[in-house]
Design a protein around this motif. Sequence first.
Motif, PDB file in Angstrom:
ATOM      1  N   SER A 171       9.564  -5.308  -3.530  1.00 41.95           N
ATOM      2  CA  SER A 171       9.664  -4.572  -2.269  1.00 41.95           C
ATOM      3  C   SER A 171       8.414  -4.692  -1.405  1.00 41.95           C
ATOM      4  O   SER A 171       8.493  -4.559  -0.179  1.00 41.95           O
ATOM      5  CB  SER A 171       9.939  -3.085  -2.549  1.00 41.95           C
ATOM      6  OG  SER A 171       8.924  -2.528  -3.364  1.00 41.95           O
ATOM      7  N   LEU A 172       7.258  -4.965  -2.019  1.00 42.09           N
ATOM      8  CA  LEU A 172       6.017  -5.023  -1.254  1.00 42.09           C
ATOM      9  C   LEU A 172       5.632  -6.430  -0.829  1.00 42.09           C
ATOM     10  O   LEU A 172       4.750  -6.597   0.020  1.00 42.09           O
ATOM     11  CB  LEU A 172       4.865  -4.418  -2.070  1.00 42.09           C
ATOM     12  CG  LEU A 172       4.913  -2.907  -2.276  1.00 42.09           C
ATOM     13  CD1 LEU A 172       3.765  -2.459  -3.166  1.00 42.09           C
ATOM     14  CD2 LEU A 172       4.874  -2.164  -0.947  1.00 42.09           C
ATOM     15  N   ILE A 173       6.245  -7.452  -1.413  1.00 45.97           N
ATOM     16  CA  ILE A 173       5.835  -8.814  -1.093  1.00 45.97           C
ATOM     17  C   ILE A 173       6.170  -9.164   0.365  1.00 45.97           C
ATOM     18  O   ILE A 173       5.489  -9.983   0.985  1.00 45.97           O
ATOM     19  CB  ILE A 173       6.497  -9.820  -2.064  1.00 45.97           C
ATOM     20  CG1 ILE A 173       5.693 -11.126  -2.114  1.00 45.97           C
ATOM     21  CG2 ILE A 173       7.940 -10.076  -1.683  1.00 45.97           C
ATOM     22  CD1 ILE A 173       4.378 -10.980  -2.787  1.00 45.97           C
ATOM     23  N   GLY A 174       7.216  -8.534   0.913  1.00 45.30           N
ATOM     24  CA  GLY A 174       7.514  -8.739   2.326  1.00 45.30           C
ATOM     25  C   GLY A 174       6.405  -8.201   3.219  1.00 45.30           C
ATOM     26  O   GLY A 174       6.074  -8.784   4.251  1.00 45.30           O
ATOM     27  N   TYR A 175       5.821  -7.068   2.816  1.00 43.65           N
ATOM     28  CA  TYR A 175       4.676  -6.530   3.546  1.00 43.65           C
ATOM     29  C   TYR A 175       3.497  -7.493   3.466  1.00 43.65           C
ATOM     30  O   TYR A 175       2.739  -7.642   4.435  1.00 43.65           O
ATOM     31  CB  TYR A 175       4.279  -5.167   2.968  1.00 43.65           C
ATOM     32  CG  TYR A 175       5.283  -4.076   3.205  1.00 43.65           C
ATOM     33  CD1 TYR A 175       5.140  -3.204   4.272  1.00 43.65           C
ATOM     34  CD2 TYR A 175       6.382  -3.896   2.370  1.00 43.65           C
ATOM     35  CE1 TYR A 175       6.056  -2.187   4.506  1.00 43.65           C
ATOM     36  CE2 TYR A 175       7.298  -2.896   2.590  1.00 43.65           C
ATOM     37  CZ  TYR A 175       7.138  -2.044   3.660  1.00 43.65           C
ATOM     38  OH  TYR A 175       8.051  -1.051   3.893  1.00 43.65           O
ATOM     39  N   LEU A 176       3.336  -8.128   2.312  1.00 35.83           N
ATOM     40  CA  LEU A 176       2.258  -9.100   2.171  1.00 35.83           C
ATOM     41  C   LEU A 176       2.469 -10.289   3.104  1.00 35.83           C
ATOM     42  O   LEU A 176       1.505 -10.842   3.648  1.00 35.83           O
ATOM     43  CB  LEU A 176       2.177  -9.576   0.722  1.00 35.83           C
ATOM     44  CG  LEU A 176       1.015 -10.510   0.368  1.00 35.83           C
ATOM     45  CD1 LEU A 176      -0.315  -9.823   0.615  1.00 35.83           C
ATOM     46  CD2 LEU A 176       1.122 -10.960  -1.085  1.00 35.83           C
ATOM     47  N   GLY A 177       3.720 -10.688   3.330  1.00 32.21           N
ATOM     48  CA  GLY A 177       4.002 -11.754   4.280  1.00 32.21           C
ATOM     49  C   GLY A 177       3.602 -11.385   5.693  1.00 32.21           C
ATOM     50  O   GLY A 177       2.985 -12.189   6.415  1.00 32.21           O
ATOM     51  N   ILE A 308      -2.424  -3.871   5.138  1.00 30.50           N
ATOM     52  CA  ILE A 308      -1.184  -4.132   4.407  1.00 30.50           C
ATOM     53  C   ILE A 308      -1.480  -4.626   2.998  1.00 30.50           C
ATOM     54  O   ILE A 308      -0.824  -4.213   2.027  1.00 30.50           O
ATOM     55  CB  ILE A 308      -0.311  -5.137   5.177  1.00 30.50           C
ATOM     56  CG1 ILE A 308       0.074  -4.561   6.547  1.00 30.50           C
ATOM     57  CG2 ILE A 308       0.943  -5.472   4.384  1.00 30.50           C
ATOM     58  CD1 ILE A 308       0.870  -5.517   7.403  1.00 30.50           C
ATOM     59  N   VAL A 309      -2.473  -5.522   2.853  1.00 31.99           N
ATOM     60  CA  VAL A 309      -2.821  -6.015   1.524  1.00 31.99           C
ATOM     61  C   VAL A 309      -3.302  -4.873   0.633  1.00 31.99           C
ATOM     62  O   VAL A 309      -2.942  -4.788  -0.555  1.00 31.99           O
ATOM     63  CB  VAL A 309      -3.886  -7.117   1.619  1.00 31.99           C
ATOM     64  CG1 VAL A 309      -4.458  -7.444   0.253  1.00 31.99           C
ATOM     65  CG2 VAL A 309      -3.290  -8.374   2.238  1.00 31.99           C
ATOM     66  N   GLY A 310      -4.098  -3.978   1.200  1.00 31.41           N
ATOM     67  CA  GLY A 310      -4.535  -2.815   0.423  1.00 31.41           C
ATOM     68  C   GLY A 310      -3.368  -1.964  -0.035  1.00 31.41           C
ATOM     69  O   GLY A 310      -3.344  -1.483  -1.178  1.00 31.41           O
ATOM     70  N   GLY A 311      -2.373  -1.777   0.847  1.00 31.22           N
ATOM     71  CA  GLY A 311      -1.182  -1.022   0.458  1.00 31.22           C
ATOM     72  C   GLY A 311      -0.392  -1.709  -0.635  1.00 31.22           C
ATOM     73  O   GLY A 311       0.121  -1.056  -1.549  1.00 31.22           O
ATOM     74  N   CYS A 312      -0.296  -3.053  -0.567  1.00 27.60           N
ATOM     75  CA  CYS A 312       0.440  -3.792  -1.601  1.00 27.60           C
ATOM     76  C   CYS A 312      -0.254  -3.682  -2.963  1.00 27.60           C
ATOM     77  O   CYS A 312       0.393  -3.410  -3.983  1.00 27.60           O
ATOM     78  CB  CYS A 312       0.582  -5.260  -1.200  1.00 27.60           C
ATOM     79  SG  CYS A 312       1.616  -5.541   0.245  1.00 27.60           S
ATOM     80  N   VAL A 313      -1.565  -3.893  -2.996  1.00 26.88           N
ATOM     81  CA  VAL A 313      -2.304  -3.835  -4.260  1.00 26.88           C
ATOM     82  C   VAL A 313      -2.262  -2.423  -4.840  1.00 26.88           C
ATOM     83  O   VAL A 313      -1.988  -2.229  -6.038  1.00 26.88           O
ATOM     84  CB  VAL A 313      -3.764  -4.294  -4.043  1.00 26.88           C
ATOM     85  CG1 VAL A 313      -4.594  -4.092  -5.310  1.00 26.88           C
ATOM     86  CG2 VAL A 313      -3.796  -5.754  -3.618  1.00 26.88           C
ATOM     87  N   PHE A 314      -2.516  -1.447  -4.006  1.00 26.65           N
ATOM     88  CA  PHE A 314      -2.499  -0.064  -4.471  1.00 26.65           C
ATOM     89  C   PHE A 314      -1.092   0.355  -4.888  1.00 26.65           C
ATOM     90  O   PHE A 314      -0.918   1.112  -5.851  1.00 26.65           O
ATOM     91  CB  PHE A 314      -3.022   0.846  -3.365  1.00 26.65           C
ATOM     92  CG  PHE A 314      -3.406   2.220  -3.816  1.00 26.65           C
ATOM     93  CD1 PHE A 314      -4.464   2.399  -4.695  1.00 26.65           C
ATOM     94  CD2 PHE A 314      -2.718   3.333  -3.379  1.00 26.65           C
ATOM     95  CE1 PHE A 314      -4.821   3.665  -5.119  1.00 26.65           C
ATOM     96  CE2 PHE A 314      -3.066   4.596  -3.791  1.00 26.65           C
ATOM     97  CZ  PHE A 314      -4.124   4.777  -4.667  1.00 26.65           C
ATOM     98  N   GLY A 315      -0.064  -0.140  -4.181  1.00 30.52           N
ATOM     99  CA  GLY A 315       1.313   0.204  -4.539  1.00 30.52           C
ATOM    100  C   GLY A 315       1.721  -0.354  -5.888  1.00 30.52           C
ATOM    101  O   GLY A 315       2.379   0.326  -6.674  1.00 30.52           O
ATOM    102  N   VAL A 316       1.353  -1.613  -6.177  1.00 33.45           N
ATOM    103  CA  VAL A 316       1.665  -2.190  -7.484  1.00 33.45           C
ATOM    104  C   VAL A 316       0.932  -1.438  -8.590  1.00 33.45           C
ATOM    105  O   VAL A 316       1.487  -1.177  -9.670  1.00 33.45           O
ATOM    106  CB  VAL A 316       1.300  -3.691  -7.505  1.00 33.45           C
ATOM    107  CG1 VAL A 316       1.452  -4.263  -8.910  1.00 33.45           C
ATOM    108  CG2 VAL A 316       2.187  -4.465  -6.531  1.00 33.45           C
ATOM    109  N   LEU A 371      -6.976   2.532   5.797  1.00 29.82           N
ATOM    110  CA  LEU A 371      -6.575   3.661   4.952  1.00 29.82           C
ATOM    111  C   LEU A 371      -5.151   4.114   5.262  1.00 29.82           C
ATOM    112  O   LEU A 371      -4.389   4.454   4.348  1.00 29.82           O
ATOM    113  CB  LEU A 371      -7.560   4.818   5.145  1.00 29.82           C
ATOM    114  CG  LEU A 371      -8.945   4.643   4.511  1.00 29.82           C
ATOM    115  CD1 LEU A 371      -9.833   5.827   4.843  1.00 29.82           C
ATOM    116  CD2 LEU A 371      -8.818   4.474   3.000  1.00 29.82           C
ATOM    117  N   VAL A 372      -4.779   4.124   6.540  1.00 24.27           N
ATOM    118  CA  VAL A 372      -3.395   4.482   6.896  1.00 24.27           C
ATOM    119  C   VAL A 372      -2.417   3.508   6.245  1.00 24.27           C
ATOM    120  O   VAL A 372      -1.416   3.914   5.636  1.00 24.27           O
ATOM    121  CB  VAL A 372      -3.212   4.496   8.428  1.00 24.27           C
ATOM    122  CG1 VAL A 372      -1.732   4.637   8.776  1.00 24.27           C
ATOM    123  CG2 VAL A 372      -3.993   5.639   9.048  1.00 24.27           C
ATOM    124  N   GLY A 373      -2.702   2.207   6.353  1.00 22.96           N
ATOM    125  CA  GLY A 373      -1.813   1.217   5.748  1.00 22.96           C
ATOM    126  C   GLY A 373      -1.747   1.332   4.246  1.00 22.96           C
ATOM    127  O   GLY A 373      -0.676   1.205   3.643  1.00 22.96           O
TER     128      GLY A 373
END
Length: 446
Positions: A171-177, A308-316, A371-373
């Motif tokens: 679900s987060l890899i699209g955000y990484l794109g 966005i990358v921070g959100g992806c890493v933190f989300g995983v 931080l918001v992302g």
Amino acid sequence: MGAVESTEGEREPLLVPSQPATNTQPGLSRVYGRRWFVLTMFSLLGFMQGLVWNTWGPIQISAKHVFEFSSTDIAVLVMWGPVGYLPWLLFMWLMDKKGLRASLLLSAFFMVLGAALRSVPLKDLYYRRWMIHGGQLLNGLAGPTIMSAGPLLSTTWFAPDQRATATAIASLIGYLGSACAFLIGPLAVPAPNGTVGSTVYWNQNHIRDRIQFVLYAEVGMIAALFVAVLFYFPSRPPVPPSVAAASQRLSYRSSICRLLSNMRFLMVALAYSVPTGVIAGWAGVLDMILTPAKVSQVDAGWIGFWSIVGGCVFGVAMARFADYIRGMLKLILVLMFAGASLAATWFTLTCLTRLTHLPSTTATLYTSCILVGIFINSSVPIFLELFIETVYPVPEGITCGVVTFLSNLFTGLLLFCLTFYFTAALWMGAVSGVLSSISTGKSCPG
């Protein structure tokens, strides 16, 4: 008549199974190594869909210079993503009846066709703009499957102790794109002379050639992924990975009715869709938002990338944590949204420097935006797991299809209002104000 203890012979079952239970139990579930290949193919398609969707926002100054786009054109190009979500019921039906392979192939075909339309090098700018808009719409039609099928894939292929992690990746890899679009666009496409932070003269033909190179590269990668999915992408494994994955689910019509009548689900869906929908639209036009703050195209790209990358890493990481500690999803989400509220308020006060007299520097913009992302985007996989637990036995694809449709609805509403009812000077304050207001108080119901 006295109670007499039964003997061992009396406790024997009347109907003896044809095979011992110990022999049948291991065959009930099994995980396959190919599950990682399936997850990789799905994730790469999600990556490219997000990359194509966010192509124009990070290079909006260059696109205006070459294709004579206006600010409205840039916002509409981003808005085609939510618009492509309108036939989501059709894609959910296809996913439920025909399986993940059929729906993913159709979505990949739309992506290939859309990327090809955008890359046709027409000389007439009027028709070229229409081709670009049409390509963005076709890419948006891939959104219902790409954005909502991650939990279905993880439940179908992964064991319960890996499900949240697989859901987070899918679900987060699209955000990484979309994050890589912030990085690739400004680095590959130079800004025209006269923009903030640009001191080198770049002629129009050179900028057009660089944009064309990016478009050709994207259509080539999407075509390669489409061929890979066409040759091998099974809908499900021969043996399910868990008993829950093999259990009977509700029908398509019953699932929709149950979701729309479940007030607890609707409350959680609202808490998910408003912040994530707004942050998605905000990220798509981030360069336009930060231009009045004297932020260059490259700096705006780096801000969007790291948020966005921070959100992806933190989300995983949070999803992996949730795999080991169950029952804490609500607490995790409350903490994330508290952090998002503080960061969005900081960003708003920094942008309204004429009223607050707070210093507006590159460091403060970087920190508050990132931080918001991080806090909003990292909540996505936790929310999806919460949805699945709340409405079981509704199929995962239908559940996530409903909530991602609501998220895209709020994205479209935000972009529509900012496009047609706000002037360019009001973009930054309006969006930052919306971010700070929607982040506060949106916790999950108990």
